[in-house]
Design a protein around this motif. Structure first.
Motif, PDB file in Angstrom:
ATOM      1  N   VAL A  34      -2.370   8.477 -14.396  1.00 14.95           N
ATOM      2  CA  VAL A  34      -1.150   7.874 -13.861  1.00 14.95           C
ATOM      3  C   VAL A  34      -1.520   6.750 -12.892  1.00 14.95           C
ATOM      4  O   VAL A  34      -0.930   5.670 -12.895  1.00 14.95           O
ATOM      5  CB  VAL A  34      -0.283   8.933 -13.152  1.00 14.95           C
ATOM      6  CG1 VAL A  34       0.906   8.277 -12.479  1.00 14.95           C
ATOM      7  CG2 VAL A  34       0.189   9.981 -14.135  1.00 14.95           C
ATOM      8  N   TYR A  35      -2.552   7.008 -12.087  1.00 17.25           N
ATOM      9  CA  TYR A  35      -3.017   5.999 -11.152  1.00 17.25           C
ATOM     10  C   TYR A  35      -3.613   4.803 -11.891  1.00 17.25           C
ATOM     11  O   TYR A  35      -3.353   3.644 -11.543  1.00 17.25           O
ATOM     12  CB  TYR A  35      -4.041   6.612 -10.192  1.00 17.25           C
ATOM     13  CG  TYR A  35      -4.917   5.600  -9.514  1.00 17.25           C
ATOM     14  CD1 TYR A  35      -4.384   4.747  -8.548  1.00 17.25           C
ATOM     15  CD2 TYR A  35      -6.255   5.473  -9.844  1.00 17.25           C
ATOM     16  CE1 TYR A  35      -5.172   3.797  -7.935  1.00 17.25           C
ATOM     17  CE2 TYR A  35      -7.051   4.539  -9.232  1.00 17.25           C
ATOM     18  CZ  TYR A  35      -6.519   3.695  -8.281  1.00 17.25           C
ATOM     19  OH  TYR A  35      -7.290   2.755  -7.683  1.00 17.25           O
ATOM     20  N   GLY A  36      -4.403   5.093 -12.929  1.00 14.10           N
ATOM     21  CA  GLY A  36      -5.131   4.047 -13.649  1.00 14.10           C
ATOM     22  C   GLY A  36      -4.230   2.953 -14.189  1.00 14.10           C
ATOM     23  O   GLY A  36      -4.616   1.788 -14.241  1.00 14.10           O
ATOM     24  N   GLY A  37      -3.017   3.348 -14.583  1.00 14.10           N
ATOM     25  CA  GLY A  37      -2.081   2.368 -15.129  1.00 14.10           C
ATOM     26  C   GLY A  37      -1.816   1.208 -14.191  1.00 14.10           C
ATOM     27  O   GLY A  37      -1.532   0.092 -14.625  1.00 14.10           O
ATOM     28  N   SER A  38      -1.929   1.470 -12.887  1.00 12.42           N
ATOM     29  CA  SER A  38      -1.616   0.419 -11.924  1.00 12.42           C
ATOM     30  C   SER A  38      -2.685  -0.677 -11.920  1.00 12.42           C
ATOM     31  O   SER A  38      -2.402  -1.828 -11.605  1.00 12.42           O
ATOM     32  CB  SER A  38      -1.476   1.016 -10.525  1.00 12.42           C
ATOM     33  OG  SER A  38      -2.731   1.462 -10.066  1.00 12.42           O
ATOM     34  N   ILE A  39      -3.908  -0.304 -12.275  1.00 13.87           N
ATOM     35  CA  ILE A  39      -5.006  -1.272 -12.196  1.00 13.87           C
ATOM     36  C   ILE A  39      -4.747  -2.452 -13.125  1.00 13.87           C
ATOM     37  O   ILE A  39      -4.787  -3.610 -12.717  1.00 13.87           O
ATOM     38  CB  ILE A  39      -6.351  -0.588 -12.546  1.00 13.87           C
ATOM     39  CG1 ILE A  39      -6.630   0.520 -11.523  1.00 13.87           C
ATOM     40  CG2 ILE A  39      -7.487  -1.599 -12.581  1.00 13.87           C
ATOM     41  CD1 ILE A  39      -7.757   1.440 -11.900  1.00 13.87           C
ATOM     42  N   ILE A  56      -3.886  -7.674 -14.810  1.00 13.11           N
ATOM     43  CA  ILE A  56      -3.641  -8.515 -15.980  1.00 13.11           C
ATOM     44  C   ILE A  56      -2.178  -8.520 -16.412  1.00 13.11           C
ATOM     45  O   ILE A  56      -1.860  -8.857 -17.548  1.00 13.11           O
ATOM     46  CB  ILE A  56      -4.552  -8.125 -17.167  1.00 13.11           C
ATOM     47  CG1 ILE A  56      -4.483  -6.625 -17.458  1.00 13.11           C
ATOM     48  CG2 ILE A  56      -5.979  -8.547 -16.931  1.00 13.11           C
ATOM     49  CD1 ILE A  56      -5.287  -6.210 -18.655  1.00 13.11           C
ATOM     50  N   ASN A  57      -1.270  -8.152 -15.520  1.00  6.05           N
ATOM     51  CA  ASN A  57       0.160  -8.248 -15.806  1.00  6.05           C
ATOM     52  C   ASN A  57       0.579  -7.346 -16.959  1.00  6.05           C
ATOM     53  O   ASN A  57       1.555  -7.607 -17.627  1.00  6.05           O
ATOM     54  CB  ASN A  57       0.544  -9.710 -16.137  1.00  6.05           C
ATOM     55  CG  ASN A  57       2.043  -9.943 -15.955  1.00  6.05           C
ATOM     56  OD1 ASN A  57       2.728  -9.145 -15.318  1.00  6.05           O
ATOM     57  ND2 ASN A  57       2.537 -11.028 -16.516  1.00  6.05           N
ATOM     58  N   LEU A 108      -4.714  -3.637  -4.986  1.00  8.26           N
ATOM     59  CA  LEU A 108      -5.312  -2.370  -5.415  1.00  8.26           C
ATOM     60  C   LEU A 108      -5.341  -1.378  -4.262  1.00  8.26           C
ATOM     61  O   LEU A 108      -5.166  -0.182  -4.453  1.00  8.26           O
ATOM     62  CB  LEU A 108      -6.729  -2.597  -5.950  1.00  8.26           C
ATOM     63  CG  LEU A 108      -6.816  -3.202  -7.342  1.00  8.26           C
ATOM     64  CD1 LEU A 108      -8.266  -3.467  -7.712  1.00  8.26           C
ATOM     65  CD2 LEU A 108      -6.181  -2.285  -8.375  1.00  8.26           C
ATOM     66  N   GLY A 109      -5.567  -1.874  -3.073  1.00  9.32           N
ATOM     67  CA  GLY A 109      -5.566  -1.008  -1.901  1.00  9.32           C
ATOM     68  C   GLY A 109      -4.210  -0.360  -1.682  1.00  9.32           C
ATOM     69  O   GLY A 109      -4.112   0.851  -1.506  1.00  9.32           O
ATOM     70  N   TRP A 110      -3.168  -1.188  -1.733  1.00  6.68           N
ATOM     71  CA  TRP A 110      -1.816  -0.630  -1.578  1.00  6.68           C
ATOM     72  C   TRP A 110      -1.548   0.410  -2.653  1.00  6.68           C
ATOM     73  O   TRP A 110      -1.058   1.501  -2.376  1.00  6.68           O
ATOM     74  CB  TRP A 110      -0.755  -1.743  -1.699  1.00  6.68           C
ATOM     75  CG  TRP A 110      -0.655  -2.688  -0.548  1.00  6.68           C
ATOM     76  CD1 TRP A 110      -1.056  -3.991  -0.535  1.00  6.68           C
ATOM     77  CD2 TRP A 110      -0.109  -2.433   0.762  1.00  6.68           C
ATOM     78  NE1 TRP A 110      -0.795  -4.556   0.695  1.00  6.68           N
ATOM     79  CE2 TRP A 110      -0.215  -3.627   1.500  1.00  6.68           C
ATOM     80  CE3 TRP A 110       0.455  -1.298   1.357  1.00  6.68           C
ATOM     81  CZ2 TRP A 110       0.219  -3.737   2.821  1.00  6.68           C
ATOM     82  CZ3 TRP A 110       0.897  -1.396   2.671  1.00  6.68           C
ATOM     83  CH2 TRP A 110       0.770  -2.608   3.399  1.00  6.68           C
ATOM     84  N   ALA A 111      -1.874   0.067  -3.910  1.00  5.43           N
ATOM     85  CA  ALA A 111      -1.579   0.957  -5.038  1.00  5.43           C
ATOM     86  C   ALA A 111      -2.342   2.273  -4.907  1.00  5.43           C
ATOM     87  O   ALA A 111      -1.794   3.352  -5.133  1.00  5.43           O
ATOM     88  CB  ALA A 111      -1.926   0.269  -6.354  1.00  5.43           C
ATOM     89  N   THR A 112      -3.616   2.177  -4.523  1.00 10.45           N
ATOM     90  CA  THR A 112      -4.427   3.387  -4.471  1.00 10.45           C
ATOM     91  C   THR A 112      -3.941   4.335  -3.379  1.00 10.45           C
ATOM     92  O   THR A 112      -3.728   5.523  -3.626  1.00 10.45           O
ATOM     93  CB  THR A 112      -5.906   3.023  -4.210  1.00 10.45           C
ATOM     94  OG1 THR A 112      -6.290   2.035  -5.143  1.00 10.45           O
ATOM     95  CG2 THR A 112      -6.789   4.234  -4.337  1.00 10.45           C
ATOM     96  N   VAL A 113      -3.775   3.801  -2.189  1.00  9.24           N
ATOM     97  CA  VAL A 113      -3.360   4.671  -1.090  1.00  9.24           C
ATOM     98  C   VAL A 113      -1.961   5.234  -1.354  1.00  9.24           C
ATOM     99  O   VAL A 113      -1.698   6.418  -1.122  1.00  9.24           O
ATOM    100  CB  VAL A 113      -3.423   3.919   0.262  1.00  9.24           C
ATOM    101  CG1 VAL A 113      -2.929   4.808   1.387  1.00  9.24           C
ATOM    102  CG2 VAL A 113      -4.848   3.470   0.532  1.00  9.24           C
TER     103      VAL A 113
END
Lengths: 312, 499
Positions: free
Chosen positions: B70-75, B80-81, B108-113
């Protein structure tokens, strides 16, 4: 020079080709198609079975889940594969014997070489624990007053046909609410919106439902106190089965080999243990018997669907 | 239950379990980041491995894959939009603009935390309130679900930047796309034009891959952007505390929305993220910045989708009823391992539950590590020559679209959706509403039709359900609020001029 090369090529081709023809089956990976999603009711026995086959046939078995439309998408795909013994399917009763009547599928009973039956599960009439109904008679009494809501998968599914048969036999009416699957049905039952569902024994165990009757000719080991439909007055039998199929036209020596492998697989202690853990019943039927049984089921289920007014 | 904690930790502190958590998180994050291959594919690929593992290790592997995918999807959404999973579709809205400004490391920092926070938030709810929340979940019936989806559809307005009309049209397109395929209520197939592969309907994944990934590739190939791009920062940076502190409310609110929607039947993670995004935008002081790279947009979406994991596990573990596609696969594996989730499990084998909770805790925390270490590699992807990057996206998306159901028509649908997507981009129609419409369409229709059967065909009887009434009233308020607010403002101004 070119001619010689061509000749040499042809000769080499013949040698290689000849060699393939005489090679022992299986000499490459076998694909087993399961027409429902991974981790589901068909997938669990299908995968456990494939693990055993892999050991017995000494080759890689690649399980693919081709899902959608009551399993017919996967079954259609399999029926169009080359019948070479390398494309097989693990499919349940609905996909192979009811769906072809309901939908205009490209396949029929003639599209398969049945190999063996692997597993079976009788259907139970179940209610939620706090429903206030403790016996089958309670259910029928309540239905006579009107207002028993039952839930199950989309119309044409086995539980749908079974509830129609129960209602018909006992001269009552149930309101049927189609759900996507048993999980949604149970949610509705626990919330009190659906009162009764016809499903397999594993659901009764998993969701703590109360089985009132078993739609089989004999009582089951898992619920020995639950009476059969016949004991309750009307003999109604509905159960799901899972079979191992090859596309029609698969050479008979390959079918024989697979049939022998199937018989061995269902007896493996690891398979027996795995099925017991998953609360599933093994029911083996050898090729000849299964072929006859399958043809009968195909015909009978077509008749049942017509009688229930689900198809014309 | 807590008295079992020492023995449970003892049981989990084996090499096999720890390796499972680490490997599961890496693998899940990787698969989640690949466009098209989401949680379910990641779990299915791992499924055969669990057969030969011990039960605690198998559970650990699956739970870590579940969280990290679920997290990975944000990367990929940020870099790459292209959302790696449907749950990250809302992350694109602000994540990509932020990365485009060269701040991929902060994004990425915002998304991860936010992901870790959302996951842990829902875990706390799961540990302490699972039985109570499960009871809420079963009493949330068809009529209430219908009302909730009506409310959810209002978020279309919030994610449609620019033209609301175009957004609503896109949302309707999504709803129509969801009608194709098997009709649960009749058992028949609709609108499949006698193409048997379409009898199962369009898969959300293939439409998503087409609209986002393929259209991005086609668009970039067809239209040359001459603007000078800032050189993207590589790595991973967490914004300083004051930045977080001022966005705490958004984080908490979105985590709560995600957890709650996860518990409820039928709505799903994708809708949860959009609702969280819409709500965040509605109450935010920074409303105008949403869609241009506002961290709150990323926080809302990413904390909500990871919060769904804990929420969806509530009915799975407490009742044995899977909350979404991912938990359904996990259920199957648990059954094979002789663990039957449900009421009995809570009573009879609390140590298995506790083990799952402890595992979930680590599976969430390890995302920080994966994000921090992985980002070094991920962000470098942005420095690849564009043709190479686009070719990779194209290839992975094709595989992803096919892998979901093994249905070749999904690949064709994805490519077609890509072409349509380019066209929609050119006329400025937002894509996110199509995803919302598709994610909700099926349940929208089913809950309505099931509700109609339950109420004997009388729609007005829907209003007998107080919870549904409350939700519908809230919808009305949310829809009318901008108009009312304008009226109040105008009157205020009028008074001022008079005074």
């Amino acid at each position: 020079m070119r001619r010689i090369l061509t000749l040499a090529g042809v000769a080499a081709g013949l040698v290689v080709g000849g060699a393939t023809a005489y090679a022992e089956y299986p000499e490459k990976n076998i694909h087993v198609m399961i027409p429902f999603s991974a981790g589901g009711g068909t997938d669990v026995p299908g995968r456990l079975f494939s693990i055993e086959l892999e050991k017995i046939l000494d080759t890689n078995i690649i399980v693919t889940n081709v899902t959608g439309a009551g399993g017919t998408i996967g079954a259609t795909k399999l029926s169009k594969e080359k019948p070479d013994g390398y494309h097989l399917g693990f499919m349940p009763v609905g996909t192979t014997t009811t769906q072809p009547h309901i939908r205009k599928t490209a396949y029929s009973d003639k599209s398969w070489e049945p190999i063996c039956m692997v597993a079976q599960g009788p259907l139970y009439v179940t209610v939620a624990k706090d429903s206030g109904m403790n016996t089958f008679q309670d259910l029928i009494d309540r239905a006579k007053e009107g207002g028993v809501v039952t839930g199950g998968p989309p119309p044409g599914s086995l539980p749908h046909i079974a509830q129609a048969a129960v209602a018909l036999a006992h001269d009552v009416e149930f309101t049927y609410i189609p759900h996507e699957g048993i999980n949604e049905v149970v949610k509705s039952m626990l919330g009190g919106r659906v009162h009764m569902a016809i499903w397999f024994g594993d659901a009764a165990q998993r969701f703590d439902l109360v089985p009132l009757a078993i739609l089989d000719s004999k009582r089951s080991e898992e619920f020995p106190d639950v009476p059969t439909a016949a004991e309750l007055g009307k003999p109604i039998e509905h159960y799901v089965w899972f079979g191992f199929f090859a596309p029609a036209g698969t050479p008979s020596d390959i079918i024989e080999k697979l049939s022998a492998a199937c018989e061995e697989a269902v007896q493996q202690p690891s398979f027996v243990e795995g099925m017991a853990k998953a609360k599933r019943l093994i029911r083996y039927m050898p090729t000849d018997e299964f072929r006859e049984f399958f043809t009968d089921q195909y015909k009978n289920n077509g008749k049942l669907l017509r009688d229930a007014g689900l198809i014309k | 239950m807590l008295q079992h904690l020492p023995s449970v930790i003892d049981q989990l502190a084996t090499f096999e379990v720890l390796l499972s958590i680490l490997a599961g998180s890496l693998f899940g994050g990787f698969i989640g980041a690949l466009p098209g291959m989401g949680t379910v594919v990641a779990l299915i690929v791992a499924l055969p491995f669990t057969f030969s593992m011990s039960s605690p290790a198998a559970i650990a592997l699956l739970l870590s894959i579940y969280c990290s995918s679920v997290y990975g999807g944000s990367i990929s959404a940020i870099l790459i939009n292209t959302p790696g999973t449907p749950q990250s579709a809302a992350t694109v809205l602000d994540g990509y603009p932020m990365a485009k400004r060269g701040k991929a490391d902060y994004a990425l920092g915002w998304a991860t935390v936010a992901s870790v926070f959302g996951g842990l938030f829902s875990l706390v709810l799961l540990v302490f309130l699972a039985p109570q929340l499960a009871a809420v979940s079963v009493h949330f019936g068809q009529v209430e679900t219908f009302a909730l989806i009506v409310f959810s559809l209002t978020c279309i307005a919030w994610v449609s930047r620019g033209s609301t009309i175009k957004g609503l049209m896109a949302g309707s397109m999504g709803l129509f796309l969801a009608t194709v395929g098997a009709d649960t209520m009749t058992g028949f197939s609709r609108f499949h034009f006698d193409i048997y592969e379409l009898q199962g309907g369009f898969s959300l994944i293939s439409i998503l891959v087409g609209l986002f990934a393929f259209s991005e590739v086609f668009y970039r190939a067809a239209i040359r952007e001459d603007e000078v791009k800032p050189i993207p920062n590589v790595g991973f940076k967490v914004a300083p505390w004051p930045e977080w502190k001022s966005r705490m409310r958004c984080l908490l609110q979105s985590s709560a929305i995600g957890s709650f929607i996860g518990v409820l039947p039928g709505t799903g993670a994708t809708a949860a993220t959009f609702i969280a995004y819409g709500e965040a935008k509605r109450v935010s002081k920074r409303r105008d910045k949403f869609g241009t790279g506002e961290p709150e947009g990323i926080i809302a979406s990413e904390s909500a989708n990871n919060a769904v994991t804990g929420g969806a596990l509530v009915p799975t573990l407490a009742l044995g009823i899977p909350g979404d596609g991912g938990t359904a696969v996990m259920m199957g594996v648990l059954l094979i391992h002789g663990v039957t989730p449900g009421v009995q499990l809570f009573k009879n084998q609390p140590e298995i539950m506790l083990g799952a909770f402890v595992t979930l805790f680590f599976a969430n925390v390890i995302l920080l590590l994966i994000g921090a270490v992985g980002a070094q590699g991920f962000t470098r992807v942005l420095r690849l020559p564009e043709p190479m990057l686009m070719a990779m996206v194209l290839l992975m998306s094709l595989v992803g679209a096919y892998a979901v159901r093994g249905n070749p028509v999904d690949v064709i649908v994805a490519v077609a959706a890509g072409v349509v997507g380019v066209f929609l981009r050119l006329i400025n129609v937002p894509m996110a509403p199509i995803v919302i419409g598709m994610a909700l369409g099926r349940t929208f229709e089913e809950s309505f039709r099931q509700g109609m059967i339950l109420k004997g065909g009388n729609f007005w009887a829907f209003f007998e359900q107080p919870i549904a009434d409350g939700i519908l009233l809230l919808t009305l308020v949310v829809v009318c609020w901008p108009m009312i607010a304008r009226l109040i403002r105008r009157r205020g101004m009028a008074e001022k001029t008079v005074g």
